[in-house]
Design a protein around this motif. Structure first.
Motif, PDB file in Angstrom:
ATOM      1  N   ILE A 115       0.841  -1.205   0.000  1.00 20.87           N
ATOM      2  CA  ILE A 115       0.000   0.000   0.000  1.00 20.87           C
ATOM      3  C   ILE A 115       0.872   1.249   0.000  1.00 20.87           C
ATOM      4  O   ILE A 115       0.628   2.210  -0.745  1.00 20.87           O
ATOM      5  N   GLU A 116       1.919   1.245   0.843  1.00 16.62           N
ATOM      6  CA  GLU A 116       2.813   2.399   0.915  1.00 16.62           C
ATOM      7  C   GLU A 116       3.486   2.655  -0.428  1.00 16.62           C
ATOM      8  O   GLU A 116       3.616   3.801  -0.863  1.00 16.62           O
ATOM      9  N   ARG A 117       3.889   1.608  -1.124  1.00 17.14           N
ATOM     10  CA  ARG A 117       4.517   1.758  -2.435  1.00 17.14           C
ATOM     11  C   ARG A 117       3.543   2.347  -3.447  1.00 17.14           C
ATOM     12  O   ARG A 117       3.905   3.218  -4.243  1.00 17.14           O
ATOM     13  N   LEU A 118       2.313   1.870  -3.414  1.00 14.45           N
ATOM     14  CA  LEU A 118       1.305   2.383  -4.346  1.00 14.45           C
ATOM     15  C   LEU A 118       1.018   3.859  -4.111  1.00 14.45           C
ATOM     16  O   LEU A 118       0.972   4.656  -5.048  1.00 14.45           O
ATOM     17  N   LEU A 119       0.834   4.226  -2.840  1.00 17.87           N
ATOM     18  CA  LEU A 119       0.528   5.618  -2.527  1.00 17.87           C
ATOM     19  C   LEU A 119       1.710   6.529  -2.830  1.00 17.87           C
ATOM     20  O   LEU A 119       1.536   7.676  -3.244  1.00 17.87           O
ATOM     21  N   ALA A 120       2.926   6.024  -2.627  1.00 13.32           N
ATOM     22  CA  ALA A 120       4.115   6.808  -2.951  1.00 13.32           C
ATOM     23  C   ALA A 120       4.225   7.029  -4.452  1.00 13.32           C
ATOM     24  O   ALA A 120       4.620   8.112  -4.914  1.00 13.32           O
ATOM     25  N   ALA A 121       3.855   6.024  -5.236  1.00 14.74           N
ATOM     26  CA  ALA A 121       3.927   6.140  -6.698  1.00 14.74           C
ATOM     27  C   ALA A 121       2.918   7.145  -7.236  1.00 14.74           C
ATOM     28  O   ALA A 121       3.136   7.752  -8.292  1.00 14.74           O
ATOM     29  N   PHE A 122       1.818   7.329  -6.509  1.00 20.27           N
ATOM     30  CA  PHE A 122       0.780   8.270  -6.952  1.00 20.27           C
ATOM     31  C   PHE A 122       0.700   9.485  -6.028  1.00 20.27           C
ATOM     32  O   PHE A 122      -0.358  10.096  -5.910  1.00 20.27           O
ATOM     33  N   ALA A 123       1.817   9.824  -5.420  1.00 18.48           N
ATOM     34  CA  ALA A 123       1.823  10.934  -4.460  1.00 18.48           C
ATOM     35  C   ALA A 123       1.425  12.255  -5.101  1.00 18.48           C
ATOM     36  O   ALA A 123       0.742  13.072  -4.472  1.00 18.48           O
ATOM     37  N   ASP A 124       1.843  12.479  -6.342  1.00 16.94           N
ATOM     38  CA  ASP A 124       1.583  13.763  -7.010  1.00 16.94           C
ATOM     39  C   ASP A 124       0.564  13.652  -8.135  1.00 16.94           C
ATOM     40  O   ASP A 124       0.469  14.546  -8.985  1.00 16.94           O
ATOM     41  N   LYS A 125      -0.172  12.553  -8.185  1.00 18.89           N
ATOM     42  CA  LYS A 125      -1.175  12.392  -9.234  1.00 18.89           C
ATOM     43  C   LYS A 125      -2.341  11.568  -8.722  1.00 18.89           C
ATOM     44  O   LYS A 125      -2.267  10.976  -7.640  1.00 18.89           O
ATOM     45  N   ARG A 126      -3.402  11.538  -9.518  1.00 16.92           N
ATOM     46  CA  ARG A 126      -4.593  10.815  -9.101  1.00 16.92           C
ATOM     47  C   ARG A 126      -4.394   9.312  -9.211  1.00 16.92           C
ATOM     48  O   ARG A 126      -3.723   8.824 -10.121  1.00 16.92           O
ATOM     49  N   LEU A 127      -5.038   8.606  -8.298  1.00 17.10           N
ATOM     50  CA  LEU A 127      -5.024   7.152  -8.361  1.00 17.10           C
ATOM     51  C   LEU A 127      -5.797   6.667  -9.590  1.00 17.10           C
ATOM     52  O   LEU A 127      -6.864   7.207  -9.902  1.00 17.10           O
ATOM     53  N   THR A 128      -5.279   5.689 -10.274  1.00 20.34           N
ATOM     54  CA  THR A 128      -6.020   5.053 -11.352  1.00 20.34           C
ATOM     55  C   THR A 128      -6.982   4.039 -10.747  1.00 20.34           C
ATOM     56  O   THR A 128      -6.880   3.683  -9.568  1.00 20.34           O
ATOM     57  N   ALA A 129      -7.912   3.553 -11.566  1.00 15.80           N
ATOM     58  CA  ALA A 129      -8.862   2.552 -11.086  1.00 15.80           C
ATOM     59  C   ALA A 129      -8.125   1.294 -10.646  1.00 15.80           C
ATOM     60  O   ALA A 129      -8.460   0.683  -9.638  1.00 15.80           O
ATOM     61  N   ARG A 130      -7.108   0.905 -11.403  1.00 14.52           N
ATOM     62  CA  ARG A 130      -6.327  -0.288 -11.061  1.00 14.52           C
ATOM     63  C   ARG A 130      -5.604  -0.091  -9.731  1.00 14.52           C
ATOM     64  O   ARG A 130      -5.611  -0.972  -8.864  1.00 14.52           O
ATOM     65  N   ALA A 131      -4.989   1.088  -9.539  1.00 10.60           N
ATOM     66  CA  ALA A 131      -4.253   1.360  -8.297  1.00 10.60           C
ATOM     67  C   ALA A 131      -5.192   1.379  -7.095  1.00 10.60           C
ATOM     68  O   ALA A 131      -4.865   0.858  -6.026  1.00 10.60           O
ATOM     69  N   ALA A 132      -6.368   1.978  -7.267  1.00 10.03           N
ATOM     70  CA  ALA A 132      -7.347   2.020  -6.169  1.00 10.03           C
ATOM     71  C   ALA A 132      -7.791   0.608  -5.783  1.00 10.03           C
ATOM     72  O   ALA A 132      -7.932   0.284  -4.608  1.00 10.03           O
ATOM     73  N   THR A 133      -7.990  -0.227  -6.806  1.00  9.83           N
ATOM     74  CA  THR A 133      -8.386  -1.614  -6.553  1.00  9.83           C
ATOM     75  C   THR A 133      -7.293  -2.359  -5.806  1.00  9.83           C
ATOM     76  O   THR A 133      -7.556  -3.129  -4.879  1.00  9.83           O
ATOM     77  N   GLU A 134      -6.041  -2.124  -6.197  1.00  6.06           N
ATOM     78  CA  GLU A 134      -4.917  -2.770  -5.518  1.00  6.06           C
ATOM     79  C   GLU A 134      -4.801  -2.315  -4.071  1.00  6.06           C
ATOM     80  O   GLU A 134      -4.504  -3.106  -3.179  1.00  6.06           O
ATOM     81  N   VAL A 135      -5.014  -1.022  -3.825  1.00  8.20           N
ATOM     82  CA  VAL A 135      -4.968  -0.507  -2.457  1.00  8.20           C
ATOM     83  C   VAL A 135      -6.002  -1.226  -1.590  1.00  8.20           C
ATOM     84  O   VAL A 135      -5.715  -1.661  -0.469  1.00  8.20           O
ATOM     85  N   LEU A 136      -7.231  -1.355  -2.115  1.00  6.56           N
ATOM     86  CA  LEU A 136      -8.289  -2.035  -1.365  1.00  6.56           C
ATOM     87  C   LEU A 136      -7.961  -3.505  -1.152  1.00  6.56           C
ATOM     88  O   LEU A 136      -8.217  -4.063  -0.078  1.00  6.56           O
ATOM     89  N   TYR A 137      -7.393  -4.127  -2.168  1.00  8.00           N
ATOM     90  CA  TYR A 137      -7.036  -5.544  -2.052  1.00  8.00           C
ATOM     91  C   TYR A 137      -5.986  -5.768  -0.978  1.00  8.00           C
ATOM     92  O   TYR A 137      -6.144  -6.634  -0.108  1.00  8.00           O
ATOM     93  N   TRP A 138      -4.907  -4.981  -1.020  1.00  4.29           N
ATOM     94  CA  TRP A 138      -3.834  -5.168  -0.038  1.00  4.29           C
ATOM     95  C   TRP A 138      -4.275  -4.775   1.364  1.00  4.29           C
ATOM     96  O   TRP A 138      -3.837  -5.354   2.354  1.00  4.29           O
TER      97      TRP A 138
END
Length: 225
Positions: free
Chosen positions: A94-117
């Motif tokens: 989750i921390e890696r995903l949020l860091a990768a999108f720190a300066d931009k909007r979450l994509t649908a795939r990234a949001a799904t991964e955040v919820l999954y993890w």
């Protein structure tokens, strides 16, 4: 996140907002940066389209794949390490995903991964806590703290247990119960100190006579007068 939110149900949107607002805490392990770690801990299909479900929650995890029952209350040393690695690895992802999108909007795939993890992390934490709640009860029964309320003691012990799960480093080779016992005992000491301060400020014991109203007697006296 308008485009992302449109693809998720209301429950998933609320859950995602809560996840994004929480402070993330995990214990790093040397294996987390290895590509095989996710498959080793969660199985070969981890992260696939079939397993990446935004509606996944701890209660819907396939427990048969873990080798443990959902209501299991005992963990071997090996199981305990594995669950802690799962918990912290899921939070690491989750921390890696949020860091990768720190300066931009979450994509649908990234949001799904955040919820999954996040669901995987909650599942692991639930399993660890369920297996160690009896530890709080056993220590509370053995602790002699005078007139301390038993329910308050249990409550503080449970909070200490939850904090211990977040901070425990399984790579050091100690059993979690050893670490948690010290934290629980410290929480009991805090309860005792708080109760002691309260008694020093309010030394009067409960007196039933103070609770009785003298309104009727005063009315009678006034009537007689």
């Amino acid at each position: 996140l308008p485009s992302v939110l449109d693809r998720l149900g209301s429950n998933q949107v609320a859950h995602l907002r809560r996840v994004l607002s929480e402070s993330l805490e995990f214990v790093m392990h040397s294996t987390f940066k290895e590509a095989k770690t996710a498959r080793t801990l969660f199985g070969p299909e981890v992260g696939s389209e079939r397993t990446l479900k935004p509606w996944a929650v701890a209660s819907k995890i396939d427990w048969s794949a873990t080798g443990l029952a959902a209501d299991s209350t005992t963990l071997s040393g090996e199981d305990e390490v594995r669950w802690f690695l799962k918990l912290n690895y899921a939070r690491y992802r989750i921390e890696r995903l949020l860091a990768a999108f720190a300066d931009k909007r979450l994509t649908a795939r990234a949001a799904t991964e955040v919820l999954y993890w996040h669901a995987q992390a909650e599942t692991a934490k639930t399993q660890i806590v369920q297996a160690n709640v009896p530890l709080v009860l056993a220590m509370a029964k053995r602790t002699r703290l005078g007139n301390i309320d038993y329910a308050e003691l249990i409550s503080e012990g449970n909070m200490a247990l939850l904090r211990s799960v977040d901070k425990f480093d399984c790579s050091r080779g100690f059993k979690f119960s050893t670490y948690a016992c010290r934290a629980i005992l410290k929480s009991f000491s805090r309860v005792a100190m708080k109760a002691s301060r309260y008694r020093s400020q309010f030394p009067t014991e409960f007196d039933p006579s103070l609770e009785r109203s003298d309104h009727s007697e005063r009315q009678r006296e006034a009537l007689e007068a």
